[in-house]
Design a protein around this motif. Structure first.
Motif, PDB file in Angstrom:
ATOM      1  N   LYS A 607       0.840  -1.197   0.000  1.00 41.11           N
ATOM      2  CA  LYS A 607       0.000   0.000   0.000  1.00 41.11           C
ATOM      3  C   LYS A 607       0.879   1.252   0.000  1.00 41.11           C
ATOM      4  O   LYS A 607       1.688   1.445   0.900  1.00 41.11           O
ATOM      5  N   THR A 608       0.707   2.072  -1.014  1.00 40.39           N
ATOM      6  CA  THR A 608       1.468   3.331  -1.085  1.00 40.39           C
ATOM      7  C   THR A 608       0.490   4.497  -1.204  1.00 40.39           C
ATOM      8  O   THR A 608      -0.342   4.522  -2.110  1.00 40.39           O
ATOM      9  N   ASN A 609       0.594   5.414  -0.268  1.00 39.56           N
ATOM     10  CA  ASN A 609      -0.255   6.609  -0.281  1.00 39.56           C
ATOM     11  C   ASN A 609       0.473   7.819  -0.856  1.00 39.56           C
ATOM     12  O   ASN A 609       0.004   8.945  -0.735  1.00 39.56           O
ATOM     13  N   ASP A 610       1.652   7.599  -1.410  1.00 40.55           N
ATOM     14  CA  ASP A 610       2.477   8.713  -1.857  1.00 40.55           C
ATOM     15  C   ASP A 610       1.872   9.411  -3.073  1.00 40.55           C
ATOM     16  O   ASP A 610       1.234   8.774  -3.920  1.00 40.55           O
ATOM     17  N   GLY A 611       2.109  10.698  -3.135  1.00 40.49           N
ATOM     18  CA  GLY A 611       1.617  11.480  -4.261  1.00 40.49           C
ATOM     19  C   GLY A 611       2.339  12.812  -4.352  1.00 40.49           C
ATOM     20  O   GLY A 611       3.416  12.986  -3.799  1.00 40.49           O
ATOM     21  N   MET A 612       1.718  13.774  -5.026  1.00 42.54           N
ATOM     22  CA  MET A 612       2.338  15.085  -5.237  1.00 42.54           C
ATOM     23  C   MET A 612       1.263  16.163  -5.239  1.00 42.54           C
ATOM     24  O   MET A 612       0.119  15.928  -5.623  1.00 42.54           O
TER      25      MET A 612
END
Length: 748
Positions: A607-612
């Protein structure tokens, strides 16, 4: 001066070095001026925002006010012409010829911004403009020409020396022939200038002294070498506005925050004090000065203008003081308790301590009538120290664990001009040793016990050395292992930094496509989670020429943020350059898809919640601006100070929201000349600091942008950087900082 606890201080009345003859009423009328020109002996033309005054410095009066002729413009430079005429350069309204007798204006050039003037002969006027290069104007015929080599440059100062023309510009220092041919060009790129933005210069036989926006440059004519001086070398500020040489071969340096005198005969002698600074403590009226507001008069007086009025000084009468400064002891503590004396402690020169009290603390003071905090101290305890301590403004001296004996403590201090006392202030300290450390006891005890313990001591010493050696080898081995791993980690991060810097657009490229812009980029760690992206779209039609600028804030900072920034930069290259998608809202949509695809969001067990968060603009040369934002706003400040803040869409690029299509909103603006545009990450406004350690917040950030939006673009960057560091103070930087600003200058 009498005090309730510290006795009496005697402060010389005549300590100030600069005496200003003007009244407060005159200063208020002359405050905030942008140019000073000597018209006749004792008479100055002083210009500013909607102001042009003829001021008599001998009578302390304003002889004539020409301000009604300039109600809607700012005077940036003036130049006497013939007997009763004055050439006036303005910001916005070009150049005019003012008839001083009849109060009439004759336009020479209209609708341009000019900042510098110089007459090379009776009819030829050289005029330096803001971002429009050099104009040569024949005043008799009214015809003018351009020097193409300096197109799109700001010309801050022009002067003819011998047969050549010297120029201070926004891209360095030039020496050219009258026909425009470049002879010498000094800039940051060839490592001859400390900064490309040059305000002023002067020269002597061997050197050219160049005032830049980031430090003073001294260029050696003989070997073509350069020396740089900054605030870390003792200057009041890195922004240098003007330089003049007096008859005693001293260089007077006008900075943004004070005046400095450099004694040029000491330039190559590191053992002598080189710089002497003067501020309001020495009598200056201004604590902040303005560009172009300076002049060297024919009587060799110097005049400076700033936000508080006018400063005038005679360089030959301002001399440094070598008078020693009195030093006193105000407190002597032994083991934390005050030492009891039978007289005032300042007269005490001998102190005796018992061996149980062999640690002491001393507080000293030196009477500096200007600024006690600037007084430096150094000391040496003879019998214990080999050399004097490093100079410091700390007034407390302490020693612990001293052996019995008599010591002499020598103390030196600097006076108000930074000169050290030639003879030290001193006290004697005697520490009585315990009886078992006296000579007679040690000899007796040694003879008594030496025979009985010698053998045991030898054996025990051998065992201890053996064990210590084993432990030292283990510690050394572990230390090497930890050091190697630490070097490997730091080396990897430093290499990642170089990779990240290589991906970012170069400063030279950004300057070429956006000459009137700045990028303030301050990573929290070695590598950053914020990044910027700039690309000029190819176009055959000059009117359709445009540049895409992106300010992107990735999740986190440090190494994780840097990895995300590389993904983002690569996606922008693919979307804009390869796929030719140029509309900001569509770029954001494609980036969202790209991030979710690259991180397999919603497609993997991890699960990756990373963004920009991102703010993307497309700037057209004709003034059209297209913009779209993901959680980041855009701020446009009109020339009159009106703030237009538009929020971005309330969803990021990437993240856990797995909707396939996020429709970002396209906004279009029509910029006018002088409008300032800013896009940024959240790191600047989120910084904790100030007097109460609170967050800066967006409101304070916008107020700062409003205050500086009319200043030169590189000066805006310097002000933002300085304000951020002052606000942060001793607090830790909480996030990466990225601010991009530009000012629209052309609607053609």
């Amino acid at each position: 001066v009498t005090t309730t606890e510290k006795g009496i201080y005697i402060i010389p009345f005549s300590i100030q070095k600069i005496f200003n003859p003007f009244s407060e009423n005159i200063h208020s009328k002359l405050a905030g001026m942008y140019c000073i020109t000597e018209y006749r002996p004792g008479k100055l033309f002083i210009g500013g925002n909607k102001k042009l005054l003829l001021f008599n410095i001998l009578t302390n009066t304003i002889e004539k006010d020409y301000s009604p002729l300039f109600k809607n413009t700012t005077i940036t430079q003036t130049l006497p012409f013939r007997d009763n005429e004055l050439i006036v350069a303005t910001y916005g309204n070009g150049i005019s010829l003012l008839n001083l007798e009849h109060n009439k204006l004759k336009p020479l050039i209209q609708n341009n911004d000019f900042i510098s003037l110089y007459m090379s002969d009776t009819d030829t006027l050289w005029a330096g403009s803001v971002m429009r290069g050099i104009w040569k104007i024949n005043i008799k015929t009214g015809k003018y020409t351009f020097i193409k080599s300096f197109e799109n440059q700001t010309i801050n100062y022009i002067k003819k020396i011998k047969e050549n023309i010297y120029l201070a510009t926004s891209s360095g220092f030039y020496i050219i022939q009258p026909n425009g041919k470049i002879i010498i060009h000094l800039n940051e790129e060839n490592k001859k200038l400390s900064n490309n933005w040059v305000y002023h210069f002067t020269e002597d036989t061997n050197h050219i002294y160049i005032a830049t926006d980031n430090g003073l440059t001294i260029y050696n004519k003989k070997d073509s070498s350069s020396k740089f001086f900054y605030d870390s070398d003792g200057l009041p500020s890195n922004t240098i506005l003007s330089v003049y040489i007096d008859k005693n071969n001293n260089l007077w340096i006008q900075t943004m925050k004070g005046i400095s005198k450099m004694i040029l005969t000491r330039l190559n002698n590191p053992n002598l004090k080189l710089l002497y600074n003067y501020s309001y403590l020495e009598g200056l009226v201004n604590y902040e000065f303005n560009q172009n507001a300076h002049a060297l008069l024919k009587n060799n007086y110097l005049v400076y203008g700033g936000i508080s009025g006018l400063d005038i000084l005679n360089p030959l009468k301002i001399k440094q003081s070598f008078k020693p400064i009195p030093i006193y002891i105000t407190s002597f503590k032994k083991s934390g308790k005050e030492y009891t004396t039978d007289t005032n402690i300042i007269f005490k020169r001998f102190f005796q301590l018992d061996w149980r009290q062999n640690n002491f603390q001393i507080e000293v003071t030196a009477i500096n009538p200007l600024d006690a905090d600037k007084t430096l101290y150094k000391y040496k305890l003879e019998g214990y120290d080999d050399e004097y301590s490093e100079p410091s403004n700390i007034r407390y001296i302490s020693y612990t664990g001293l052996q019995g004996g008599t010591y002499k403590l020598n103390i030196l201090a600097t006076n108000q001009d930074g000169e050290w006392n030639t003879s030290p202030y001193y006290i004697y300290i005697k520490i009585t040793p315990p009886f078992w450390k006296t000579t007679w006891f040690i000899l007796s005890a040694s003879v008594l016990v030496f025979g009985s313990i010698f053998g045991f001591n030898q054996y025990r010493t051998y065992q201890i050395k053996k064990r210590n050696k084993e432990l030292e080898e283990k510690v050394e081995e572990r230390t090497r292992e930890l050091a190697n791993k630490n070097r490997e980690i730091l080396s990897s991060i430093e290499y990642a930094k170089r990779i990240q810097q290589a991906i970012l657009p170069t400063q030279q490229y950004v300057q070429s496509v956006l000459p009137n812009a700045f990028i303030l980029y301050m990573p929290k760690d070695i590598v950053s989670g914020d990044f910027y992206w700039v690309y000029e779209l190819p176009s055959q039609d000059k009117s359709e020429k445009s540049v895409i600028v992106a300010a992107v804030d990735c999740t986190g900072h440090g190494v994780p943020g840097a990895l995300m920034s590389m993904i983002g930069s690569n996606l922008l290259n693919q979307i804009v350059i390869e796929k030719n998608i140029t509309s900001p809202e569509k770029i954001l949509q494609e980036m969202n898809k790209g991030v979710q695809s690259a991180l397999k969001q919603g497609q993997s067990d991890i699960k990756t919640n990373d963004g920009m968060d991102a703010s993307i603009v497309r700037l057209f040369k004709n003034g059209t601006l297209q913009w779209a934002g993901a959680y980041r706003p855009i701020v446009i400040i009109k020339k009159d100070g009106t703030i237009i803040k538009t929020e971005g869409d309330k969803y990021p690029i990437g993240g856990v929201q797995m909707d396939a299509d996020r429709n970002y909103t396209l906004h279009t603006f029509d910029l006018q000349k002088g409008d300032a545009v800013y896009i940024f990450s959240d790191g600047y406004a989120d910084q904790f600091g100030g007097d109460k350690g609170k967050k800066m917040m967006m409101k304070r950030f916008l107020q700062l942008l409003q205050e500086i939006h009319l200043k030169p673009i590189q000066e805006q960057k310097e002000i933002l950087k300085t304000f951020f560091n002052q606000w942060k103070s001793h607090h830790e930087q909480v996030d990466d900082v990225l601010v991009i600003g530009t000012v629209h200058i052309d609607n053609q």
